[in-house]
Design an enzyme around this catalytic site. Sequence first.
Site, PDB file in Angstrom:
ATOM      1  N   ASP A  32      -1.249   8.889   8.426  1.00  0.00           N
ATOM      2  CA  ASP A  32      -2.433   8.028   8.503  1.00  0.00           C
ATOM      3  C   ASP A  32      -3.676   8.863   8.209  1.00  0.00           C
ATOM      4  OD1 ASP A  32      -4.261   6.084   9.160  1.00  0.00           O
ATOM      5  OD2 ASP A  32      -3.908   6.202  11.330  1.00  0.00           O
ATOM      6  N   ASN A  88      -6.959   7.415   7.537  1.00  0.00           N
ATOM      7  CA  ASN A  88      -8.229   6.876   8.043  1.00  0.00           C
ATOM      8  C   ASN A  88      -8.168   6.507   9.536  1.00  0.00           C
ATOM      9  OD1 ASN A  88      -6.645   4.635   7.927  1.00  0.00           O
ATOM     10  ND2 ASN A  88      -8.115   3.355   6.825  1.00  0.00           N
ATOM     11  N   ASP A  90      -6.429   4.471  11.458  1.00  0.00           N
ATOM     12  CA  ASP A  90      -6.343   3.112  12.028  1.00  0.00           C
ATOM     13  C   ASP A  90      -4.953   2.842  12.610  1.00  0.00           C
ATOM     14  OD1 ASP A  90      -4.835   2.946   9.732  1.00  0.00           O
ATOM     15  OD2 ASP A  90      -5.834   1.159   8.943  1.00  0.00           O
ATOM     16  N   ASP A 126      -0.974   5.595   5.190  1.00  0.00           N
ATOM     17  CA  ASP A 126      -1.619   5.091   3.975  1.00  0.00           C
ATOM     18  C   ASP A 126      -1.428   6.052   2.800  1.00  0.00           C
ATOM     19  OD1 ASP A 126      -3.530   7.101   4.706  1.00  0.00           O
ATOM     20  OD2 ASP A 126      -4.420   5.636   6.081  1.00  0.00           O
ATOM     21  N   ASP A 173       9.243   0.565  -5.606  1.00  0.00           N
ATOM     22  CA  ASP A 173      10.316  -0.264  -5.072  1.00  0.00           C
ATOM     23  C   ASP A 173      10.031  -1.710  -5.486  1.00  0.00           C
ATOM     24  OD1 ASP A 173      12.231  -1.430  -3.368  1.00  0.00           O
ATOM     25  OD2 ASP A 173      11.836   0.021  -1.760  1.00  0.00           O
ATOM     26  N   ASP A 180      15.325  -3.384  -5.034  1.00  0.00           N
ATOM     27  CA  ASP A 180      15.761  -3.916  -3.748  1.00  0.00           C
ATOM     28  C   ASP A 180      16.885  -4.951  -3.946  1.00  0.00           C
ATOM     29  OD1 ASP A 180      15.094  -4.143  -0.865  1.00  0.00           O
ATOM     30  OD2 ASP A 180      14.570  -6.206  -1.368  1.00  0.00           O
ATOM     31  N   GLU A 219      19.652  -0.902  -5.017  1.00  0.00           N
ATOM     32  CA  GLU A 219      20.271  -1.086  -3.706  1.00  0.00           C
ATOM     33  C   GLU A 219      21.317  -2.170  -3.884  1.00  0.00           C
ATOM     34  OE1 GLU A 219      19.243  -2.397   0.887  1.00  0.00           O
ATOM     35  OE2 GLU A 219      18.301  -3.386  -0.801  1.00  0.00           O
ATOM     36  N   HIS A 235      15.237   3.500   5.475  1.00  0.00           N
ATOM     37  CA  HIS A 235      14.416   2.761   6.437  1.00  0.00           C
ATOM     38  C   HIS A 235      15.155   1.608   7.102  1.00  0.00           C
ATOM     39  CE1 HIS A 235      14.299   0.550   2.714  1.00  0.00           C
ATOM     40  NE2 HIS A 235      13.923  -0.516   3.405  1.00  0.00           N
ATOM     41  N   ASP A 236      16.403   1.353   6.705  1.00  0.00           N
ATOM     42  CA  ASP A 236      17.166   0.248   7.308  1.00  0.00           C
ATOM     43  C   ASP A 236      18.286   0.740   8.220  1.00  0.00           C
ATOM     44  OD1 ASP A 236      15.753  -1.677   5.791  1.00  0.00           O
ATOM     45  OD2 ASP A 236      17.145  -1.473   4.118  1.00  0.00           O
TER      46      ASP A 236
HETATM   47  C1  GLC Z   1      16.411  -4.429   1.507  1.00  0.00           C
HETATM   48  C2  GLC Z   1      15.377  -3.550   2.162  1.00  0.00           C
HETATM   49  C3  GLC Z   1      15.089  -4.088   3.526  1.00  0.00           C
HETATM   50  C4  GLC Z   1      14.542  -5.480   3.378  1.00  0.00           C
HETATM   51  C5  GLC Z   1      15.494  -6.359   2.572  1.00  0.00           C
HETATM   52  C6  GLC Z   1      14.810  -7.609   2.122  1.00  0.00           C
HETATM   53  O1  GLC Z   1      17.630  -4.378   2.161  1.00  0.00           O
HETATM   54  O2  GLC Z   1      15.805  -2.222   2.165  1.00  0.00           O
HETATM   55  O3  GLC Z   1      14.209  -3.280   4.251  1.00  0.00           O
HETATM   56  O4  GLC Z   1      14.347  -6.057   4.634  1.00  0.00           O
HETATM   57  O5  GLC Z   1      15.932  -5.727   1.393  1.00  0.00           O
HETATM   58  O6  GLC Z   1      13.848  -7.328   1.151  1.00  0.00           O
HETATM   59 CA    CA Z   2      -4.439   4.176   7.816  1.00  0.00          CA
END
Ligand code: GLC
Ligand code: CA
Length: 541
Positions: A22, A24, A26, A30, A99, A196, A238, A312-313
Site C-alpha cells: 500500500d 498511499n 488507505d 496499489d 489477467d 481466467d 487457468e 490467490h485461490d
Molecule cells: C478464477 C479466479 C478466482 C475467481 C474466479 C471467477 O478461478 O482465480 O479468483 O473467483 O475465477 O472469476
Molecule cells: Ca492504497
Amino acid sequence: MQEKKWWHDKVIYEIYPKSFKDDNNDGIGDIKGIISKLDYLKDLGVDIIWITPFFLSPMVDNGYDVEDYTKVNPIFGTMDDVDLLLDELKKREMYLMIDIVANHTSDKHPWFIESRKSKDNPYRDFYIWRETPPYERTSCFGDSAWTLDPLTNEYYYHEFAKEQPDLNWENPKVMDAFSSFIEFWLKKGVKGIRFDVIHFLGKEIDKDIHGYGPTLHEKVKELKHKSFGKYDIVTVGEAWGELQNAIDFSSYENDELDMVFQFEHTSYTNDRNKHGKWTPRPINMKDIRDILFKYQRALNDVAWNTLFVENHDLGRAINRFGDLNYYRESGTMIPTMMYFLKGTPYLYQGQEIGMINIRMNDISEYEDVEIHGSFKNLVLDNHILTRHQFMEACYQEGRDNNRTPFQWANKRNAGWNRSHKPWLKINENYHYINAEDEIKDPSSILNYYKKVFALRKDERYASTFVYGSFKEAYLENENVFSFTREDDKNLLLIVCNMHPYPTDIYLSSQGEILLHNYEEKEIHEGNNTLLPYESFVIKLR
Ligand code: GLC
Ligand code: CA
C-alpha cells in the site's frame, strides 16, 4: 519439439494487488506500492509479474468482476501509474502479465446494464438468458447458478456469484470486443496474459455442458488469431481439468496457449465424493509425487508445463505440503521439489517468505465471496456441515488464507499503515514471518528461494534446468521426491525427503552439491540418512 522462446527461462510472480503493498496508506495495496517493490522482486529472481485484475470493478470478487476492461480501478491507481509501472519494469528487464476474465463480467458492466433492460435490447444476447432454468445447478460460490431478474422476468446464468453474469461466447460481438481489449493492453507493452477459467468458453448451456464444451478450442484459436497471436507474448490459461485437457490447450502442435494451470496436485485434498474443498481429506505425498511426475512425463516433449504450489485461490503451500513443526525444513523442501522440474516456475506473493494459513475466530472476519456463499449454502441453509466443520475446512482451504496482507516487517500492522488496519486481517505471526527480518537472516526461507532461482538461472546449469530431459529417480522409496534433469552439459539429481521422519537413500557416486537445505550436513557416496524434509540438488556429471 519446442522452439525456444524468450520466456522459457523466466520466473513468474503473482501479485494480488489489494494485499501486496500500500503506497498511499488507505489500507489497500496499489500500483505505486508494486512499483516500490520491484527491486525486492528483481533481487528474489523474478522476471515477470502477473497482477490479478486491476480493472474497474465493484470488487464483489476482488476484481474478477470487471466493469470496464480498459480502465484502472481507482483504488489501485491510475492509467499513468500503470504506464509508470511498465517503464519501471522495462528498466529492470522485467515484464507485466495481466489477467483477462473472459467467462463473465460484473453485473455493473455497461453491457449487462443494457442487457437486462429488455428482451430486444441489442446487448441482450451478450449474456445467457432463459425463460426458465433448463436444470438446477449450484454456482461455484454456493447459490443457484440461475438468477431471476425481475426486470424482464427471465433467468441469467452465472458460473460464479450472481454479480458475475456469464458472457455468451456464441455471440461473435463478444469475441470482437475481447480481441480489442487484449490489443489495447498489448499495444501498451504488456507481455503476458493469464486467462481466467478459460475452459468455460465453449459451454453448451442447454445441454448442461460447462467446462470443455465442443467449441472451446475453436474459440481460443480464433481469439488468438484475432488478438494475442500477433504479439510475441506468453500466455497461460487457468483450466481446471485433466492431463489430456492440458495437452489439448498447450501442445506445440495445437498452438493455442503456451501453458495451463491444472490443479490435480493442489485439489488432491478436496474430497470430490463429498463437498470438495469444504470436506478436505488428508494428503499422501506419494500421490502428489505421482501426479506431478505424470505431468512431467506426459508433457516432456509435447507441451510446456506450469510449476506452482500456491495462488490467490488456494491455501498456503507449507500447510498443504509441509509441516508446521518443521516449518523451515518443509518450507525449503517445497521450492526444491517444484522449481527444478521442467516448466515455468510461478510463485505467489508471500510464499517466498513462508507465509502460512490464518485462523480467524469468526466467519464475519472473512471477506471472500466464496467463503460466505459456501457457508450459507452448506451450513445455514442446508445444514450439511456444522459451523465447526466449516471453519476447520476454511482454515485449510479458504481463499482468504492467501489474501491476508503481505507481511513486510515486524512493525505495527506488519509494515502497513500504522494507524489504521488494512482491508483484511493480518496474520499475527508477522512478528516472526516478515520480509524485513528474513532479508537479513541468511538461513531464512526467503534467502533459500533466492538461491533456488539463482541456481536455476546460473549459466552453467540454466539450459539443463530449462530444456534438459526429466526422469524420475528412487521411485521405490515412497518417502522421497527425486528426479534428474539431463542434457549434454550436466546430469543433475534432485532429492527431497517429503516427510517429517528420516529416510535412507544410496548415492552411487560422489557429486558436487549445488543446493542443500541442511547446509552443514554432508552428502556422500554410499548410504545417506536424510533428515526431515532434507533436500538437495547434486551435480553427478
Ligand atoms: C478464477 C479466479 C478466482 C475467481 C474466479 C471467477 O478461478 O482465480 O479468483 O473467483 O475465477 O472469476
Ligand atoms: Ca492504497
